[in-house]
Design a protein around this motif. Structure first.
Motif, PDB file in Angstrom:
ATOM      1  N   ASN A  11       4.659   4.095  -5.928  1.00  0.00           N
ATOM      2  CA  ASN A  11       4.787   4.690  -7.258  1.00  0.00           C
ATOM      3  C   ASN A  11       5.607   3.810  -8.184  1.00  0.00           C
ATOM      4  OD1 ASN A  11       3.278   6.949  -6.717  1.00  0.00           O
ATOM      5  ND2 ASN A  11       5.032   8.119  -5.979  1.00  0.00           N
ATOM      6  N   PHE A  12       6.513   3.025  -7.587  1.00  0.00           N
ATOM      7  CA  PHE A  12       7.323   2.121  -8.405  1.00  0.00           C
ATOM      8  C   PHE A  12       6.696   0.736  -8.489  1.00  0.00           C
ATOM      9  CE2 PHE A  12      10.339   5.476  -7.516  1.00  0.00           C
ATOM     10  CZ  PHE A  12      10.878   5.664  -8.771  1.00  0.00           C
ATOM     11  N   ASN A  13       5.424   0.666  -8.101  1.00  0.00           N
ATOM     12  CA  ASN A  13       4.645  -0.568  -8.228  1.00  0.00           C
ATOM     13  C   ASN A  13       5.270  -1.761  -7.517  1.00  0.00           C
ATOM     14  OD1 ASN A  13       2.692   0.724  -9.827  1.00  0.00           O
ATOM     15  ND2 ASN A  13       4.053   0.534 -11.611  1.00  0.00           N
ATOM     16  N   LEU A  14       5.852  -1.501  -6.352  1.00  0.00           N
ATOM     17  CA  LEU A  14       6.374  -2.631  -5.588  1.00  0.00           C
ATOM     18  C   LEU A  14       5.198  -3.392  -4.975  1.00  0.00           C
ATOM     19  CD1 LEU A  14       9.436  -1.037  -3.775  1.00  0.00           C
ATOM     20  CD2 LEU A  14       9.389  -2.394  -5.862  1.00  0.00           C
ATOM     21  N   ALA A  15       5.430  -4.677  -4.713  1.00  0.00           N
ATOM     22  CA  ALA A  15       4.361  -5.505  -4.134  1.00  0.00           C
ATOM     23  C   ALA A  15       4.039  -5.010  -2.729  1.00  0.00           C
ATOM     24  CB  ALA A  15       4.821  -6.963  -4.082  1.00  0.00           C
ATOM     25  N   ALA A  16       2.788  -5.217  -2.314  1.00  0.00           N
ATOM     26  CA  ALA A  16       2.309  -4.687  -1.037  1.00  0.00           C
ATOM     27  C   ALA A  16       3.173  -5.141   0.134  1.00  0.00           C
ATOM     28  CB  ALA A  16       0.862  -5.092  -0.815  1.00  0.00           C
ATOM     29  N   ASP A  17       3.580  -6.415   0.136  1.00  0.00           N
ATOM     30  CA  ASP A  17       4.361  -6.869   1.295  1.00  0.00           C
ATOM     31  C   ASP A  17       5.773  -6.271   1.293  1.00  0.00           C
ATOM     32  OD1 ASP A  17       4.722  -8.390  -0.966  1.00  0.00           O
ATOM     33  OD2 ASP A  17       5.462 -10.147   0.137  1.00  0.00           O
ATOM     34  N   GLU A  18       6.287  -6.018   0.089  1.00  0.00           N
ATOM     35  CA  GLU A  18       7.599  -5.377  -0.007  1.00  0.00           C
ATOM     36  C   GLU A  18       7.507  -3.923   0.488  1.00  0.00           C
ATOM     37  OE1 GLU A  18      10.505  -6.357  -0.472  1.00  0.00           O
ATOM     38  OE2 GLU A  18      11.675  -4.598  -1.083  1.00  0.00           O
ATOM     39  N   VAL A  19       6.424  -3.237   0.109  1.00  0.00           N
ATOM     40  CA  VAL A  19       6.206  -1.867   0.562  1.00  0.00           C
ATOM     41  C   VAL A  19       6.154  -1.845   2.086  1.00  0.00           C
ATOM     42  CG1 VAL A  19       4.566   0.062   0.603  1.00  0.00           C
ATOM     43  CG2 VAL A  19       4.969  -1.176  -1.528  1.00  0.00           C
ATOM     44  N   GLU A  20       5.394  -2.799   2.617  1.00  0.00           N
ATOM     45  CA  GLU A  20       5.235  -2.915   4.071  1.00  0.00           C
ATOM     46  C   GLU A  20       6.592  -3.130   4.756  1.00  0.00           C
ATOM     47  OE1 GLU A  20       2.770  -3.092   7.474  1.00  0.00           O
ATOM     48  OE2 GLU A  20       2.451  -2.400   5.415  1.00  0.00           O
TER      49      GLU A  20
END
Lengths: 320, 577
Positions: free
Chosen positions: B417-426
């Motif tokens: 929801n905070f538009n973090l990058a995919a690898d950061e989310v991971e």
């Protein structure tokens, strides 16, 4: 917002037999059904407003005042577009439609259809206003009848009323239980919206459909919670003897009194009066040309009426 | 194995109010038996406490007694159950209702009517009682639960404790010989809990057979017998004296021992304590030297280190007042500041404004007067993207936020929801799932997790936003002791690594053992804000908050000290031997 808003009171409406209350709800729906003309809808509307004041149900009406207003306004505006009969009073230019042409490549029969290049306008007729207001009032009166009923009828009475009108007990109970559940789900939905907002979720993004889709993170927990709650309720019900082989009794005695019979008769008269409005054509829209009394059902009458009059859509967008 | 019908023919001893013989049960959707050859009897007027970890079969056992299992929740059932000598096999749940009253944890789901008198009448209507008989029973039933005078009230307007008592009245009206209460106080505040336990004591005096499923062992101390279940098997069925002194057994079964017994056990005294006085007598009996401690009446409080308040506050609430539109004041001029790395408990009765205060801090509500500062900035001037990493809120019920198909997706929801990058989310998902001990459940369906796991998942899903302050509303409600300890170990570890923690809690031992600072709310005002020991040392404050100190604390005050946990008290006493 709790859906079930019973307001404690001692009015005649509160004390009348539950079966009469359920019947009254039916009669009000029935009456609204037969009548289209705003003027003919007035008596019933005024009757309900008086009842709202007398029963003390007014706070519930007041709470919904904007909803009533919006209901009438939007319905009226909508019908201005769809109900185009009579002579236009004035036209409202809406937007300019660019000129478009579509070529259909059918060999020898190839031809081009052109349209647009003019302002699209809405022509408002006296009849369309009357019809629109009528439709709006009809919806408002259906809502008012429900609010009046819910404000003066306890859940238990609803069940009793239905069962006296020969609706099976379980079915009647299920309906009244639905109201309680709805209130519980409303509460949990509010909490869930909060929880998801705190996780950075924005419910107000995109168009109408996108917005609806965005409620999935609320809908799923509400639904799962509902299942769990319903299961708990079902167990608690059984543990209180619900579904026993014996016929349930009712704690509150609802003797049928003379006043109940009187109210019942009054309701029948009210229903008959509104049917007469239809039957004589007084309840219909239009100049006071009495409709021929016919035995054709209402729907059929309406349809034959429409086909006889000018086409609806074609005439709605006029070239300036 | 004999069939249910065959066993039912064999007469049970008619002297027992309830007799359970060799009952085994496996739910349809499960391979593991929920109950294995469970047998016990309940004498008339006896009270049995049933304890055990989540999933040990406590609720299943309760549901067997009125045949919700296997009538309603199906599965493989064997064995027999007799009520006053009559076999209940082949009876419907509704037919047993007049003989075995069932009270559930979820009090909201047990109320069906628009007024209290109707609610009591409801069950009687279902079994087809005559109107006069119903009317005669309503008043006594309401009087028995202390709700006389509430006849015309709408049940939804009652407090939690009153709702639960109303539910008890409605089963009481059927005059059953046994009442089964399945965690009746789990969702109640301390006042509600006290009301319901006082009612249970009164019911017992009336000679009703009682089966009470409960996590709080202190409340079961006066039961005639305690049954401990572990994985569907009865591992103990004896008097409290015998059960509450077997510490290994309690530990293995995930049951929290009563605080007094815990202290005695740590001091090597293997006796069951009936009361604080009794425990005191046992201790000075074993160690006469300790007697002098109590006589020097001055409280030698175990002095804490004062938390440093030099750091700039993370959250500063300045003269905040709040009310809902057209409503009364819910909060009145509250000042509160929370420093980084603090561990704070907000306590107070229901309706005292605890949750409202928390909601103002996280921004779900806006103050009517005053302001909330995050890191020195007014939160009204900040965007949600800026505020979310500051303060996160874990709701009491994890099911109010879980919706994803997998655990990993649930955790990733916030960061996405905070538009973090995919690898950061991971990366964050991995990190927080490891922190809450759910890494192996990454691809599991969250709805199939246990309550404790779902609670930890809810924590993980807000932790993924890397908040500097974490507010937890009743983080241990509905968890068994093992899960409670696990949850609090997680919270303590987060706090140790720098996250400020605020818990909103009704559980005295939780506040005493974990929080360092206490804020007491009462009717929308802050009544106390200070060190946890100071809070538990003040009789006036405790009375005003209907907060009963944990038993170890009560006992420690008998010795003129103030300990916050059994371990602390035992250590303190041992130093003075």
């Amino acid at each position: 917002m709790p859906i079930y808003r019973y307001i404690e009171g001692q009015s005649f409406f509160h004390r009348v037999h539950p079966a009469v209350k359920v019947f009254a709800l039916f009669i009000m729906f029935w009456s609204v059904y037969w009548v289209d003309n705003p003027l003919a809808l007035m008596p019933l509307g005024i009757l309900m407003l008086i009842a709202a004041r007398l029963t003390g149900a007014w706070p519930n009406f007041y709470r919904l005042r904007w909803f009533f207003a919006i209901l009438v306004a939007t319905t009226t505006i909508m019908w201005l577009f769809f109900y185009q009969r009579g002579t236009p009073l004035f036209t409202i230019p809406l937007f300019y439609l660019d000129e478009h042409s579509i070529t259909m490549p059918l060999g020898r029969h190839t031809h081009t259809i052109s349209f647009g290049g003019h302002t699209v306008a809405l022509s408002v007729t006296g009849l369309s206003i009357i019809f629109g207001v009528g439709r709006g009032l009809k919806l408002a009166e259906l809502l008012a009848a429900s609010v009046l009923f819910l404000s003066t009828t306890k859940v238990e009475e609803f069940t009793v009323g239905l069962s006296r009108l020969r609706v099976p007990y379980r079915f009647g109970f299920a309906i009244s239980l639905a109201f309680r559940l709805a209130a519980l789900f409303g509460d949990s939905a509010a909490t869930i919206v909060d929880a998801q907002r705190l996780r950075g979720y924005n419910f107000n993004e995109g168009g109408p459909f996108e917005r609806m889709r965005r409620y999935v993170p609320v809908a799923v927990p509400v639904f799962m919670g509902a299942l769990r709650k319903a299961n708990n309720m079902a167990m608690a019900l059984e543990a209180r003897g619900f579904g026993n082989r014996v016929e349930p009794t009712t704690f509150i005695d609802y003797p049928v009194r003379a006043s109940d019979r009187l109210a019942f008769a009054g309701l029948i008269l009210l229903g008959a009066f509104h049917f007469m409005l239809y039957y004589t054509g007084l309840g219909a829209i239009g100049p006071a040309t009495h409709r021929p009394a016919s035995k054709v059902p209402a729907k059929a009458v309406a349809r034959s009426d429409e086909s006889a009059s000018a086409p609806i859509y074609q005439s709605s967008f006029r070239l300036p | 194995m004999k069939t249910e019908a065959e066993i039912a023919i064999a007469a049970a001893p008619a002297t027992s109010a309830l007799s359970v013989e060799n009952v085994s049960f496996t739910y349809h959707d499960s391979e593991r038996a929920a109950l294995r050859r469970v047998s016990f009897t309940l004498a008339p007027g006896e009270m049995i406490g049933v304890m055990g970890a989540s999933g040990a079969g406590k609720s299943t056992l309760a549901k067997c007694l009125n045949r919700i299992v296997p009538e309603f929740e199906g599965g493989e059932f064997s064995g027999a159950i007799f009520i006053c000598g009559d076999a209940v096999a082949n009876l419907r749940v509704a037919e047993i209702a007049p003989r075995v009253g069932m009270v559930f944890q979820d009090f909201e789901a047990q109320l069906f009517s628009t007024n209290v008198a109707h609610e009591v009448a409801f069950a009687m209507e279902q079994i087809g009682m005559e109107r006069a008989a119903m009317a005669a029973r309503i008043a006594p039933a309401l009087e028995a639960v202390g709700l006389d005078g509430f006849e015309a009230r709408d049940p939804t307007s009652l407090s939690g404790g009153e709702k639960q008592r109303c539910a008890i009245a409605s089963v009481l009206a059927l005059s059953p010989s046994i009442i089964v209460l399945d965690e009746p106080t789990t969702d109640l505040d301390p006042e509600g809990k006290a009301e319901v336990f006082a009612l249970i004591r009164r019911l017992r005096q009336r000679g009703l057979g009682l089966i009470v499923i409960e996590h709080e062992s202190e409340e079961l101390r006066t039961a005639d017998r305690i049954i401990v279940l572990r994985e569907g098997t009865i591992v103990a069925d004896a008097r409290p004296t015998e059960v509450f002194t077997q510490f290994d057994l309690l530990n293995e079964s995930g049951v929290r021992p009563p605080g007094l017994n815990h202290v005695l056990n740590l001091l090597g005294i293997n006796t069951h304590a009936e009361s604080v006085e009794h425990a005191y007598a046992e201790i000075v009996g074993a160690f006469p030297r300790l007697k002098r401690l109590g006589e020097s009446a001055r409280a030698q409080a175990i002095k804490p280190a004062k938390p440093s308040e030099t750091e700039a506050p993370l959250i500063k609430v300045e003269e905040v007042s709040f009310n809902y539109p057209n409503g009364p004041r819910v909060l009145e001029s509250i000042d509160l500041s929370i420093a980084p790395g603090e561990f704070l408990a907000i306590v107070g009765q229901n309706g005292s404004g605890k949750s409202t205060l928390a909601k103002l801090i996280v921004g779900l509500l806006q103050p009517i007067e005053g302001r909330v500062l995050l890191n020195g900035r007014d939160r009204a001037s900040m965007t949600e993207t800026e505020t979310a990493p500051q303060a996160a809120y874990v709701f009491q019920n994890p099911d109010h936020q879980i919706f994803s198909a997998t655990v990993a997706d649930e955790v990733a929801f916030g960061p996405r929801n905070f538009n973090l990058a995919a690898d950061e989310v991971e990366r964050r998902s991995d990190e927080v799932l490891a922190a809450v001990g759910l890494r192996d459940a990454r691809e599991s369906d969250p709805f199939l997790l246990s309550k404790g796991e779902r609670q930890r998942l809810a924590v993980a899903s807000v932790l993924a936003l890397h908040p500097r302050l974490l507010i937890l509303d009743e983080p241990t409600t509905g968890l068994d002791h093992r899960e409670q300890l696990r949850m609090m170990a997680l919270v303590t570890e987060l706090n140790r690594t720098g996250t400020a923690i605020v818990i909103i809690s009704h559980t005295p031992w939780l506040v005493a053992e974990y929080a360092r600072r206490v804020v007491l709310m009462r009717r929308g005002r802050k009544l106390f804000d200070g060190e946890v020991r100071e809070f538990f040392a003040s009789d006036a404050l405790l009375r005003g908050s209907s907060f009963v100190p944990p038993e170890a604390t009560q006992l420690s005050r008998r010795f003129g000290a103030l300990a916050l946990s059994p371990a602390e008290l035992a250590a303190w006493l041992q130093e003075r031997l």
